[in-house]
Design a protein around this motif. Structure first.
Motif, PDB file in Angstrom:
ATOM      1  N   PHE A  16      70.368  62.562  53.855  1.00  0.00           N
ATOM      2  CA  PHE A  16      69.660  63.851  53.849  1.00  0.00           C
ATOM      3  C   PHE A  16      69.063  64.124  52.461  1.00  0.00           C
ATOM      4  CE2 PHE A  16      72.804  64.268  57.238  1.00  0.00           C
ATOM      5  CZ  PHE A  16      72.019  64.743  58.282  1.00  0.00           C
ATOM      6  N   LEU A  17      69.841  63.775  51.435  1.00  0.00           N
ATOM      7  CA  LEU A  17      69.365  64.029  50.066  1.00  0.00           C
ATOM      8  C   LEU A  17      68.137  63.166  49.764  1.00  0.00           C
ATOM      9  CD1 LEU A  17      72.773  64.128  48.102  1.00  0.00           C
ATOM     10  CD2 LEU A  17      71.496  66.043  49.068  1.00  0.00           C
ATOM     11  N   ILE A  18      68.223  61.900  50.120  1.00  0.00           N
ATOM     12  CA  ILE A  18      67.088  60.990  49.845  1.00  0.00           C
ATOM     13  C   ILE A  18      65.848  61.434  50.622  1.00  0.00           C
ATOM     14  CG2 ILE A  18      66.251  58.603  50.180  1.00  0.00           C
ATOM     15  CD1 ILE A  18      68.303  58.474  48.048  1.00  0.00           C
ATOM     16  N   GLU A  19      66.044  61.750  51.877  1.00  0.00           N
ATOM     17  CA  GLU A  19      64.919  62.186  52.715  1.00  0.00           C
ATOM     18  C   GLU A  19      64.278  63.455  52.133  1.00  0.00           C
ATOM     19  OE1 GLU A  19      66.149  63.258  56.657  1.00  0.00           O
ATOM     20  OE2 GLU A  19      64.227  62.682  57.515  1.00  0.00           O
ATOM     21  N   GLY A  20      65.134  64.394  51.723  1.00  0.00           N
ATOM     22  CA  GLY A  20      64.646  65.656  51.152  1.00  0.00           C
ATOM     23  C   GLY A  20      63.905  65.408  49.843  1.00  0.00           C
ATOM     24  N   LEU A  21      64.449  64.523  49.019  1.00  0.00           N
ATOM     25  CA  LEU A  21      63.809  64.254  47.724  1.00  0.00           C
ATOM     26  C   LEU A  21      62.421  63.645  47.913  1.00  0.00           C
ATOM     27  CD1 LEU A  21      66.755  62.929  45.517  1.00  0.00           C
ATOM     28  CD2 LEU A  21      65.646  65.158  45.431  1.00  0.00           C
ATOM     29  N   LYS A  22      62.287  62.821  48.935  1.00  0.00           N
ATOM     30  CA  LYS A  22      60.956  62.223  49.176  1.00  0.00           C
ATOM     31  C   LYS A  22      59.933  63.317  49.486  1.00  0.00           C
ATOM     32  CE  LYS A  22      62.284  57.597  50.460  1.00  0.00           C
ATOM     33  NZ  LYS A  22      62.605  56.671  51.552  1.00  0.00           N
ATOM     34  N   LYS A  23      60.381  64.340  50.190  1.00  0.00           N
ATOM     35  CA  LYS A  23      59.472  65.450  50.521  1.00  0.00           C
ATOM     36  C   LYS A  23      59.189  66.313  49.286  1.00  0.00           C
ATOM     37  CE  LYS A  23      59.453  64.865  55.032  1.00  0.00           C
ATOM     38  NZ  LYS A  23      58.660  63.669  55.220  1.00  0.00           N
ATOM     39  N   LEU A  24      60.056  66.216  48.306  1.00  0.00           N
ATOM     40  CA  LEU A  24      59.880  67.062  47.107  1.00  0.00           C
ATOM     41  C   LEU A  24      59.240  66.301  45.956  1.00  0.00           C
ATOM     42  CD1 LEU A  24      63.329  68.908  47.032  1.00  0.00           C
ATOM     43  CD2 LEU A  24      61.140  69.846  47.736  1.00  0.00           C
ATOM     44  N   GLU A  25      58.888  65.060  46.209  1.00  0.00           N
ATOM     45  CA  GLU A  25      58.383  64.223  45.115  1.00  0.00           C
ATOM     46  C   GLU A  25      57.129  64.802  44.460  1.00  0.00           C
ATOM     47  OE1 GLU A  25      58.171  60.160  46.365  1.00  0.00           O
ATOM     48  OE2 GLU A  25      59.364  59.541  44.639  1.00  0.00           O
ATOM     49  N   TYR A  26      56.358  65.600  45.237  1.00  0.00           N
ATOM     50  CA  TYR A  26      55.158  66.195  44.667  1.00  0.00           C
ATOM     51  C   TYR A  26      55.507  67.116  43.496  1.00  0.00           C
ATOM     52  CZ  TYR A  26      56.180  70.772  46.607  1.00  0.00           C
ATOM     53  OH  TYR A  26      56.779  71.975  46.857  1.00  0.00           O
ATOM     54  N   ARG A  27      56.769  67.539  43.393  1.00  0.00           N
ATOM     55  CA  ARG A  27      57.177  68.452  42.319  1.00  0.00           C
ATOM     56  C   ARG A  27      57.529  67.712  41.031  1.00  0.00           C
ATOM     57  NH1 ARG A  27      58.291  73.445  44.020  1.00  0.00           N
ATOM     58  NH2 ARG A  27      59.579  73.823  42.193  1.00  0.00           N
ATOM     59  N   GLY A  28      57.635  66.402  41.102  1.00  0.00           N
ATOM     60  CA  GLY A  28      58.012  65.635  39.923  1.00  0.00           C
ATOM     61  C   GLY A  28      58.500  64.287  40.372  1.00  0.00           C
TER      62      GLY A  28
END
Ligand code: M6R
Length: 613
Positions: A16-28
């Motif tokens: 879940f963390l990895i999947e979520g981070l991929k969606k947040l990559e636009y932030r950094g």
């Protein structure tokens, strides 16, 4: 800007963390990390680079835990490195923190905590939070460890200054995550059997659309079976749950159709962030250099594309406020022309990415010529920063769209701030003048937010104009580079032919390309050059042009007599007005390109950073 994700539920949190981070990559995306509580112990993995690197690293050591935090970083304090990647821990390694934003007083807190015996392992402001909570825990007793942890967090909050959101876990309380929001975004997702926490909704939207947008100074405790919300005074409050109706793709862009549009709307916040850096870093750096500053006799500004247009405006700022001779070069030209050697010369390179090959080449040349070198850059640790004696970060957050918008206005603010600081240091402006200019600069984000209201008007204007095969932009003085930038924005995303001119120059040639219906957009705030701009409008109108005025309330009536359409935006002093004047032009480029069905965020033939000559 960074991305935070948290999961607490019955399953292993890592996917879940990895999947979520991929969606947040636009932030950094300069480094990423995660931590879980596994059998009462914190297990942490961190990696430099994109989330894919973290995924690979996590795959090797395979941490498992039903309570976890993840982070994707956009460096603000400390270069991108594994040591500086989140999550950060306290001395014991039991408390683990992820954070987005800036803790403004971290140096003071760090010094204090070091005196108390705490050992820091990173250069970040974030690590301070973990040690502060660790220190507080020593002095708190409570019925349960959960209560003790919560009050340690709340005591820490009272000491932290700045704009931030953070989440924290303690290995002794593996059934809860605590998170705090203050001026940086944080949202909770309420699932059926698990709960989530993130900087933005897309991180967990696949699992739940029931969300709680935290308000400033609120603290939330997440458990797998529910959440508890507290206000600043630790009073329990009722959460206001919202149902999100966006689809996943729209959600990634914060509900906007394109990153470009999102980044245009990001600007008031981006400018706040740049201004915070001005207050904290610019003053400190320049104070320590005041001896050297007084000696500066010449300045060379070098940059490419949009950053070059910022540099052109920077010349007006530096010559006006600091009284220093300034030359502006396209970095690709500076590199190959004969630059006269001179003493006490400073070269300032401006670049969003800090990776533009031409700009790096210009800096290398400046080094060979023995010039001092400063950089204005948005990416911490970028190549440019290693070629400069000092770097002023714009800190406007990652810019994803190829067309630069918020980086431009942040660069202008940085140049304005440098000019008035330099002017003060060299004695070119008095303290009282400095204070006046500085005070007005701080009001800019609000005026910019007001200016954003023109979008609908520009949208309908674009309906009339988008099929034209040639567009002209006119400005004078500080607004001449804005005309160039308006034209660049339009051509790069709409592929239409667009040109910017100094209004006084059209009679010397360019006016011959104006014919019936040519859209001419004129930057004409009510300032000392307003009457000259009225004449330029008349000249264009006499040739059948469709003339649009971008003006301020005082100019409305006179502009209406010589133009076909007037767009009214707030008025600021002449040198700050360009930061507002560019907004309608950014919208105009966006809406023309949208009507033409162009690939707005990734226009043909272009790349976000041009790392080749
Ligand atoms: O990253 P940099 O600021 O050095 O990039 C310079 C130009 O390549 C860049 O501004 C380019 O012109 C933009 N796409 C314009 O929107």
């Amino acid at each position: 800007m960074c991305g935070i994700i948290g999961y607490i539920g019955p399953k292993n949190s890592v996917p879940f963390l990895i999947e979520g981070l991929k969606k947040l990559e636009y932030r950094g995306y300069d480094s990423a990390g995660l931590a879980v509580i596994e059998k009462g112990k914190v297990r942490r993995v961190r990696a430099v680079g994109k989330v894919a690197e973290l995924e690979r690293a996590a795959g090797q050591i395979n941490p498992k835990g039903s309570c976890g935090l993840g982070h994707t970083r956009w460096a603000t304090h400390g270069k991108p490195s594994e040591e500086n990647s989140h999550p950060h821990t306290d001395c014991s390694g039991e408390i683990v923190v992820v954070h987005n934003g800036i803790i403004e007083n971290f140096l003071k807190l760090k010094e204090h905590l070091q005196k108390l015996g705490h050992t820091f392992r990173s250069e970040t402001d974030t690590e301070t939070i973990a040690h502060l909570i660790e220190e507080n825990l020593k002095h708190i007793s409570a019925k349960t460890e959960e209560e003790r942890f919560l009050s340690a967090v709340s005591r820490a909050n009272a000491k932290l200054h700045g704009a931030f959101a953070y989440a924290v876990m303690w290995s002794k309380t593996p059934k809860q995550i605590i998170a705090v929001k203050h001026q940086s975004p944080l949202v909770v997702g309420l699932g059926k059997e698990a709960n989530f926490l993130a900087s933005d909704v897309p991180a967990f939207l696949k699992y739940t659309n029931r969300v709680l947008f935290l308000e400033d100074k609120q603290t939330v405790v997440l458990r797998s079976d529910g959440i508890e919300l507290f206000d600043e005074k630790n009073h329990s409050i009722k959460p206001k749950i919202t149902k999100i109706s966006w689809d996943q793709k729209t959600a990634e862009k914060g509900g906007y159709a394109h990153f470009m549009l999102k980044e245009i709307y990001d600007q008031p916040q981006a400018l706040e962030d740049t201004l915070r850096t001005v207050r904290n870093d610019f003053f400190r750096i320049l104070k320590s250099k005041s001896e050297d500053l007084r000696k500066i006799k010449n300045i060379h500004l070098v940059a490419c594309g949009t950053a070059y247009h910022a540099a052109l405006i920077g010349k007006y700022y530096l010559e006006n406020f600091a009284g220093v001779m300034v030359s502006v070069d396209l970095a690709s030209e500076f590199k190959y022309r004969t630059v006269a050697p001179s003493k006490n010369t400073l070269c300032i390179a401006i670049s969003q990415s800090g990776e533009t090959a031409d700009t790096l080449g210009a800096l290398k040349k400046a080094k060979e010529l023995g010039f001092k070198r400063w950089g204005i850059c948005n990416v911490v640790g970028a190549s440019l920063t290693r070629l400069c004696d000092h770097v002023f970060y714009t800190h406007c957050g990652p810019e994803i769209s190829v067309a630069s918008t918020k980086a431009f206005t942040s660069q202008l603010i940085s140049l304005y701030a440098l000019a008035i600081l330099l002017g003060q240091a060299c004695g070119h402006i008095h303290q009282s003048q400095f204070k006046k200019y500085y005070k007005e600069l701080m009001t800019l984000p609000k005026a910019l937010a007001e200016t954003l209201k023109v979008e609908n008007e520009i949208k309908s204007l674009s309906r009339k104009a988008y099929l034209a095969n040639r567009f002209i932009f006119l400005g004078r003085n500080v607004n001449f580079p804005i005309a160039l930038e308006g034209a660049l924005k339009l051509k790069e995303i709409s592929y239409a032919s667009a040109e910017g001119f100094a209004a006084g120059e059209i009679k010397h040639g360019p006016i011959s390309i104006i014919d019936k219906g040519t859209p001419v957009i004129v930057l004409m705030p009510a300032d000392s050059l307003f009457d000259k701009m009225l004449s330029a409008c008349q000249e264009c109108r006499a040739r059948g042009a469709f003339v649009v005025a971008i003006t301020t309330p005082e100019g409305k009536e006179a502009a209406a007599s010589v133009t076909d359409k007037q767009i009214i935006i707030p008025q600021m002093s002449a040198f700050l007005q360009p930061m507002l004047n560019i907004i309608p032009l950014q919208f105009f480029a966006y809406w023309v390109a949208k009507r033409l069905g162009r690939d707005i965020d990734q226009p043909r033939n272009l790349a976000k950073s041009v790392t080749v000559e």
